[in-house]
Design a protein around this motif. Structure first.
Motif, PDB file in Angstrom:
ATOM      1  N   SER A   1       0.857  -1.195   0.000  1.00  0.00           N
ATOM      2  CA  SER A   1       0.000   0.000   0.000  1.00  0.00           C
ATOM      3  C   SER A   1       0.884   1.233   0.000  1.00  0.00           C
ATOM      4  O   SER A   1       1.981   1.219   0.561  1.00  0.00           O
ATOM      5  N   GLU A   2       0.397   2.282  -0.655  1.00  0.00           N
ATOM      6  CA  GLU A   2       1.177   3.532  -0.675  1.00  0.00           C
ATOM      7  C   GLU A   2       0.248   4.733  -0.721  1.00  0.00           C
ATOM      8  O   GLU A   2      -0.871   4.636  -1.217  1.00  0.00           O
ATOM      9  N   PRO A   3       0.727   5.880  -0.193  1.00  0.00           N
ATOM     10  CA  PRO A   3      -0.124   7.072  -0.161  1.00  0.00           C
ATOM     11  C   PRO A   3      -0.181   7.730  -1.541  1.00  0.00           C
ATOM     12  O   PRO A   3       0.553   7.338  -2.455  1.00  0.00           O
ATOM     13  N   GLU A   4      -1.043   8.731  -1.649  1.00  0.00           N
ATOM     14  CA  GLU A   4      -1.260   9.398  -2.931  1.00  0.00           C
ATOM     15  C   GLU A   4      -0.021  10.170  -3.409  1.00  0.00           C
ATOM     16  O   GLU A   4       0.350  10.086  -4.562  1.00  0.00           O
ATOM     17  N   MET A   5       0.632  10.903  -2.495  1.00  0.00           N
ATOM     18  CA  MET A   5       1.758  11.746  -2.908  1.00  0.00           C
ATOM     19  C   MET A   5       3.041  10.908  -2.976  1.00  0.00           C
ATOM     20  O   MET A   5       3.620  10.535  -1.953  1.00  0.00           O
ATOM     21  N   GLU A   6       3.457  10.646  -4.196  1.00  0.00           N
ATOM     22  CA  GLU A   6       4.561   9.740  -4.440  1.00  0.00           C
ATOM     23  C   GLU A   6       5.874  10.203  -3.789  1.00  0.00           C
ATOM     24  O   GLU A   6       6.669   9.393  -3.312  1.00  0.00           O
ATOM     25  N   GLU A   7       6.077  11.530  -3.770  1.00  0.00           N
ATOM     26  CA  GLU A   7       7.341  12.079  -3.250  1.00  0.00           C
ATOM     27  C   GLU A   7       7.588  11.713  -1.792  1.00  0.00           C
ATOM     28  O   GLU A   7       8.716  11.766  -1.318  1.00  0.00           O
ATOM     29  N   ILE A   8       6.523  11.388  -1.042  1.00  0.00           N
ATOM     30  CA  ILE A   8       6.706  11.085   0.386  1.00  0.00           C
ATOM     31  C   ILE A   8       6.191   9.675   0.728  1.00  0.00           C
ATOM     32  O   ILE A   8       5.845   9.390   1.866  1.00  0.00           O
ATOM     33  N   ARG A   9       6.193   8.796  -0.275  1.00  0.00           N
ATOM     34  CA  ARG A   9       5.597   7.473  -0.036  1.00  0.00           C
ATOM     35  C   ARG A   9       6.377   6.627   0.970  1.00  0.00           C
ATOM     36  O   ARG A   9       5.809   5.821   1.695  1.00  0.00           O
TER      37      ARG A   9
END
Ligand code: F0G
Length: 448
Positions: free
Chosen positions: A429-437
């Motif tokens: 699972s990963e969050p929406e904002m890729e830069e801070i995943r």
């Protein structure tokens, strides 16, 4: 030479192997999710994790908690002026707060921002403004085996190509990060900073230095740049930093404090604009999201950071860790950085495909083997970039001793021993904002 004697101790313990296995699984193979009580030697970051001096603790007690006009803020202003050479200071709760204040003021949608190498929060703040962060490292920066005194330098050539492609009007800011955290903590020469100054003038851009680790950088300059071989660390900082129009600073690094940050500038207009934005996001401009006592401790820490003996001891401790790791044969980025050793997980786990996150796999193995927590700064943290698979072991300031470093080297040696057995990871699972995943994504081992 300096040393430290203990006035206060905190007990740490190594959980059993079974407990570590369980903790890792529960954390979704992301060590940001581990409770710190389950970590034995914590090299996740050097940010805000160091031990404050007795002088800083004394300053905490004297901190002035007034909402406006705090005396502690005056102390900070005078420390920033003396140590860094800037008169105007806008405090923020930490470095990324300062980034929001500064880049939110300077950068607009459609802009392009060159930086020797963006750190994750810097990249995210530029992207958050609708602008494009572009890394401009020197050629050998991504080669873990290349020797070089200043592999953190900013490539003017690459930045010029950015300007040729987009036009100078779309490049309002040029950033130089010292030391270059995302390039293995490598230093930047004063000569290179002078060239960036000229380049910024040439294209009419504001020149920002990310000064998080300015003192460690200045120490390297005294060791490696001929012009400064007889100059003090404090004098190097006073030479290098004022070449910029503004500084963005995290007090959690080279201001030796557990919280805080600021923007510093001599540009009255920029100062006024930053101040207004800071009121919106950080707080009144004499506390900026910090308690007055933290402002006071940061002012003391800033002066301590340029103490010659302190900073020599600090950087040499990192070099000591690097030589211990080298002696057990662990591949790493050379030379060692100012705040961390960066292990070369790509070389260590050459049987793993870069898509299987060998860096993150190494982070997990170091924890599994010895309760050591590092951080991946490869493709998991920086998606879409073609970076070496590095794992950073960042050493908190003034906290660990030789025996802790020996434990880290023994742990890495044990992982090296059974490297072939280690499997890669995949993201669950990963969050929406890729830069801070990498802070919150969860993973699992690839079993087939
Ligand atoms: N710039 C650089 C170069 C940094 O290394 C960091 C933080 C920041 C800005 C942001 O500062 O954490 O006070 O908000 N680096 C930490 C690290 C988190 O682990 O390297 P912050």
């Amino acid at each position: 030479m300096v040393g430290y004697k203990s006035k206060l101790v905190e007990q740490i313990r190594l959980p059993s192997r079974a407990q570590r296995e369980r903790a890792l699984e529960e954390a979704g193979y992301n060590v940001f999710n581990l409770p710190s009580d389950d970590v034995f030697v914590d090299l996740l970051t050097d940010s805000g994790t160091g031990a404050m001096s007795d002088e800083q603790w004394a300053a905490l007690i004297r901190g002035d908690e007034s909402y406006a006009g705090s005396r502690s803020f005056e102390e900070l202003e005078s420390a920033v002026e003396e140590v860094m050479g800037f008169e105007r200071v806008v405090p923020a709760h930490q470095g990324r707060g300062a980034e929001n204040v500064l880049y939110g003021t300077l950068v607009s949608e459609g802009d392009v921002v060159p930086n020797n190498t963006h750190f994750d929060t810097t990249r995210a703040h530029i992207a958050n403004q609708g602008a494009e962060p572009v890394d401009c490292p020197v050629d050998d920066a991504t080669d873990p085996d290349a020797e070089g005194p200043f592999k953190g330098n900013f490539s003017i050539e690459r930045a010029r190509a950015v300007v040729d492609e987009y036009g100078a009007e779309r490049v309002p800011v040029v950033v130089q990060t010292i030391t270059n955290n995302s390039t293995a903590g490598q230093p930047v020469s004063v000569e290179n900073t002078r060239r960036v100054r000229e380049f910024a003038d040439e294209i009419g851009a504001t020149f920002v230095i990310d000064a998080c680790r300015f003192a460690e950088n200045a120490y390297f300059v005294t060791q490696r740049e001929a012009e400064f071989s007889d100059v003090s660390v404090a004098a190097v900082a006073r030479e290098q930093l004022p070449l910029a129009d503004a500084l963005v600073m995290s007090g959690k690094k080279d201001a030796l404090s557990n919280a805080g940050g600021f923007v510093a500038t001599d540009d009255e207009r920029l100062y006024e604009r930053c101040k207004q934005r800071a009121i919106l996001y950080e707080g009144f401009p004499t506390y900026g999201g910090m308690a007055g006592r933290d402002v006071a401790a940061m002012a003391v820490g800033l002066r301590e950071a340029v103490d010659e003996a302190y900073v020599a001891d600090r950087v040499e401790q990192i070099q000591e860790l690097a030589s211990m790791l080298e002696s057990v044969g662990v591949p790493m980025y050379t030379p060692a950085g100012g705040h961390a050793v960066y292990l070369d997980a790509g070389a260590l786990f050459s049987h793993l495909d870069p898509e299987q996150f060998p860096g993150q796999a190494l982070v997990c193995e170091l924890y599994r083997e010895g309760g050591v927590r590092g951080v991946e700064l490869g493709r998991f943290a920086f998606p879409g970039t073609d970076r070496p698979e590095l794992v950073r072991l960042a050493v908190p300031r003034r906290m660990y001793h030789r025996e802790h470093l020996e434990h880290v080297a023994e742990t890495a040696a044990a992982v090296l021993e059974r490297r072939e057995e280690v499997s890669g990871l995949e993201i669950v699972s990963e969050p929406e904002m890729e830069e801070i995943r990498h802070f919150t994504a969860t993973l699992e081992p690839i079993t087939s």
